[in-house]
Design a protein around this motif. Structure first.
Motif, PDB file in Angstrom:
ATOM      1  N   GLN A  58       1.026  -1.227   0.149  1.00 26.92           N
ATOM      2  CA  GLN A  58       0.131  -0.005  -0.081  1.00 26.92           C
ATOM      3  C   GLN A  58       1.042   1.052   0.086  1.00 26.92           C
ATOM      4  O   GLN A  58       0.226   2.438   0.006  1.00 26.92           O
ATOM      5  N   GLY A  59       2.343   0.870   0.214  1.00 26.84           N
ATOM      6  CA  GLY A  59       2.988   2.249  -0.010  1.00 26.84           C
ATOM      7  C   GLY A  59       3.429   2.798   1.366  1.00 26.84           C
ATOM      8  O   GLY A  59       3.862   3.996   1.462  1.00 26.84           O
ATOM      9  N   ILE A  63       5.668   6.710   2.771  1.00 27.32           N
ATOM     10  CA  ILE A  63       4.819   7.895   2.501  1.00 27.32           C
ATOM     11  C   ILE A  63       5.540   9.236   2.272  1.00 27.32           C
ATOM     12  O   ILE A  63       5.248   9.914   1.388  1.00 27.32           O
ATOM     13  N   GLN A  67       8.904  10.684  -4.779  1.00 31.58           N
ATOM     14  CA  GLN A  67       8.628   9.706  -5.866  1.00 31.58           C
ATOM     15  C   GLN A  67       9.811   9.211  -6.582  1.00 31.58           C
ATOM     16  O   GLN A  67       9.759   7.856  -6.960  1.00 31.58           O
ATOM     17  N   GLY A  71       8.997   6.489  -3.483  1.00 31.59           N
ATOM     18  CA  GLY A  71       7.953   6.688  -2.381  1.00 31.59           C
ATOM     19  C   GLY A  71       6.576   7.366  -2.880  1.00 31.59           C
ATOM     20  O   GLY A  71       6.495   7.357  -4.024  1.00 31.59           O
ATOM     21  N   GLN A  72       5.719   7.699  -1.852  1.00 32.33           N
ATOM     22  CA  GLN A  72       4.585   8.311  -2.282  1.00 32.33           C
ATOM     23  C   GLN A  72       4.549   9.913  -2.486  1.00 32.33           C
ATOM     24  O   GLN A  72       3.637  10.388  -2.835  1.00 32.33           O
ATOM     25  N   GLY A  74       4.690  12.260  -0.106  1.00 32.56           N
ATOM     26  CA  GLY A  74       3.807  12.721   0.808  1.00 32.56           C
ATOM     27  C   GLY A  74       4.601  13.684   1.857  1.00 32.56           C
ATOM     28  O   GLY A  74       5.883  13.774   1.493  1.00 32.56           O
ATOM     29  N   SER A  78       0.960  13.995   6.033  1.00 32.24           N
ATOM     30  CA  SER A  78       0.399  12.624   5.786  1.00 32.24           C
ATOM     31  C   SER A  78       0.889  11.692   6.585  1.00 32.24           C
ATOM     32  O   SER A  78       0.263  10.687   7.066  1.00 32.24           O
TER      33      SER A  78
END
Lengths: 401, 255
Positions: A58-59, A63, A67, A71-72, A74, A78
């Motif tokens: 789910q990453g 978080i 990217q 990564g996400q 965030g 977050s």
């Protein structure tokens, strides 16, 4: 001026719609995938592998990682939202994910591009797991007091020593390890001469030692690590030689908000459980919420909860703005939220009465889980030192450290 | 394979407050959310897209507030969205909504499949799929719990009360799905952040050539209905209690 800040605007917190959406989806994920397993986790002191795998997919391990490193992308907000919502269901999971953060952050701050690509990317993507090894049996808050040593021989580092209380060490593929690389020159500068290294799990001479049983956070494990002449190349050095103390400290500055949010999640869960029970439980022929003493508890709980929430998200917001004052806010949030959560956990047991100490009720767990949040990522006693030092630095420009 | 899914922004039913004596429903300050089963329709669309390619477009009628739910759909993986802006969907009946949607579908160049939920979590009339099929003269599969596309044919298992029926239709077609069809995906933060950059086309009724809409029925009153629980507690030995529980259930006609 609103001392110790310049104006009342410095206390502003702004959320984006994406934050609320992320919160709802984290909540749904935790309720769907983790909540049904909580009793199992508590009883067996183990989070099932399929749950950890889903969390990774789910990453959630990446978080706040950019990217470009898998990564996400965030922000700290977050990350705080994730910690809070996850801790409401399973605080141990926050610690397991947090261990990865303590590996990733020093690499993002001080690592080379090659280190980021090779080590941060697979962890952020959830393909590998990682941990952070600073603490030793003889040195926790006193980071400069560590005994693990590393010596440079023919361009390679030879690490020897023992680490203790290492969260996630049992399942990690990669570790960052802090070691002393030059002896203490004088007492005032004992922080100098430490260096951080990346060590892979299967490196010769590196062994994962015994699990240390603890009171709470069942499912998250802490282990000892043994280094017997573990050889790593100089490319595995994180940051400049001798500057490891600084690398470690900056890492903890970042992690502090996550722990504060973890405590906030425990506090929120405790409050919701207390309120529900107070509406349903009847004594002296009326719901206990009609007893004034219970109301006083509940009102105080909400005061502390709301205060903690504002501090946590304020610190995260300041961090996202890149403002140095976030360090002061993060320490305020960490010390306050963890102590507030402990208070709420204890009062939840009072409200539940005898049922509160029964394991099955899942209330005593709050207290067992919350205790470590006061200690790790900078013990609350240390936070208080940071608070005053940062305050003086920020307002008077005086450095008393 | 271009798929259109219907997405509705509704009141969060868990946060509705009902006035205890009169049963009046208080909508003030109640936040909106995506209609729960619409996420199943979106999930079904995304899975078909994974197999057959194409684009998934979400179509919404609602106020500006609906953007919040549209972004959720976009985060799940919907490619683009169309919002037909009206003040409140509650003022329109299913037939009026059907008229708007039918007009809007003409605006979407080409589509092969329209997916929607069996009902929305606010009004739950379940009328819309049938209305659209009749207006657009297209085949309809309602209450689908599985879908399979083979060339120009779509096969679906319909989940009916006492039986399941498998039917096949030719595309383009309209399908309503039940929640058992799948478990909607939970978007990652990366997808949530990317959703804010996706396209949302906004139309007004005038843009669709619909300035006047005839209402066939009007909602006069909305009220909550309370249900008293029996709260029967069986005490005594486990063996006796089980027997008494079974007796009680039989007496109530539940087993």
């Amino acid at each position: 001026m609103v001392f110790p800040f310049k104006s009342v605007l410095d206390y502003e917190i702004k959320f984006k719609p994406e934050h609320e959406m992320f919160r709802n989806f984290v909540k749904e994920f935790m309720e769907r995938e983790v909540a049904p397993k909580v009793s199992y986790i508590e009883e067996h002191n183990e989070i099932p592998k399929e749950v950890l795998d889903k969390v990774a997919q789910q990453g959630f391990q990446g978080i706040s990682v950019p990217q470009q490193y898998g990564g996400q992308g965030g922000d700290q907000m977050s990350l705080a939202i994730f910690s809070e919502e996850t801790a409401k269901i399973c605080p141990a999971l926050v610690t397991i994910i947090g261990a990865n953060g303590l590996f990733i952050v020093p690499l993002l701050l001080y690592g080379t591009e090659e280190q980021k690509i090779r080590y941060v990317t697979p962890v952020a993507k959830g393909e590998k797991r990682s941990a952070h090894a600073t603490s030793e049996a003889v040195a926790g808050s006193d980071v400069a007091g560590i005994q693990t040593k590393a010596e440079k021989i023919d361009g390679e580092w030879h690490i020897s020593g023992r680490k203790a209380f290492i969260s996630g060490g049992d399942i990690a593929d990669y570790f960052v390890v802090l070691a002393r690389t030059s002896p203490v020159q004088n007492k005032r500068e004992r922080w100098k001469g430490l260096t951080m290294f990346i060590v892979e799990r299967n490196t010769k001479g590196f062994t994962i030692g015994r699990h240390m049983e603890k009171m709470g956070l069942k499912g998250s494990h802490i282990v000892e690590l043994q280094f017997d002449d573990v050889v790593v190349p100089d490319e595995n050095r994180v940051g400049p030689e001798g500057e490891g103390f600084k690398v470690a400290m900056e890492t903890y500055d970042h992690g502090r908000i996550g722990v504060a949010a973890q405590a906030l999640g425990i506090a929120q869960a405790a409050f919701e459980k207390s309120l529900n029970y107070s509406l349903q439980r009847t004594t002296f022929e009326r719901p206990i919420i009609q007893h004034q003493m219970i109301d006083a508890y509940l009102a105080d709980m909400l005061m502390k909860l709301a205060s903690a929430r504002h501090l946590v998200y304020w610190a995260a917001y300041l961090a996202d703005l890149g403002r140095q004052e976030y360090m002061l806010a993060a320490s305020l949030a960490k010390a306050y939220a963890t102590e507030a959560a402990e208070w709420l956990a204890e009062k939840t047991i009072s409200i539940f009465g005898g049922a509160g100490v029964i394991v099955e009720t899942q209330v005593e767990r709050f207290l067992r889980d919350v205790e470590i949040t006061k200690i790790y990522e900078g013990a609350n006693e240390i936070q208080r030192l940071v608070i005053i030092r940062q305050l003086l630095k920020q307002t008077l420009g005086v450095d008393i450290s | 394979m271009n798929i259109v899914t219907l997405l509705k922004h509704v009141y969060d039913e868990n946060q509705l407050k009902i006035e205890p004596s009169k049963g009046d429903v208080d909508f003030a300050g109640v936040p909106g959310k995506i209609s729960t089963f619409d996420r199943n329709a979106i999930e079904a669309a995304l899975r078909l897209k994974q197999q057959h390619g194409g684009l998934v477009t979400a179509l919404t009628i609602g106020s500006e507030e609906s953007i919040k739910s549209i972004r959720e759909g976009l985060a799940m993986g919907v490619d683009k969205a169309i919002l037909i802006k009206i003040n409140s969907h509650l003022q329109f009946d299913a037939l009026a909504l059907g008229n708007i949607i039918a007009k809007a579908l003409e605006k979407i160049q080409a589509w092969d499949l329209l997916l929607c939920a069996e009902g929305s979590t606010d009004t739950y009339t379940s009328l819309l799929p049938g209305i659209l099929a009749s207006k657009l003269k297209l085949p309809l599969i309602t209450y689908a719990r599985s879908l399979k596309i083979d060339g120009k044919y779509l096969t679906g298992d319909r989940s009916l009360e006492r039986k399941a029926v498998t039917v096949q239709v030719e595309l383009p077609a309209i399908v309503s799905v039940v929640s058992e069809i799948n478990e909607p995906r939970i978007p990652t933060l990366l997808q949530i952040l990317a959703a804010s950059k996706k396209e949302v086309l906004v139309y007004t009724l005038e843009d669709l050539g619909l300035s006047q809409l005839e209402q066939k029925y009007k909602t006069i009153q909305l009220s909550g209905k309370g249900k008293e629980r029996k709260k029967i507690v069986l005490e005594g030995s486990l063996h006796d209690s089980v027997a008494r529980l079974v007796d009680a259930l039989v007496k109530e006609g539940l087993v």
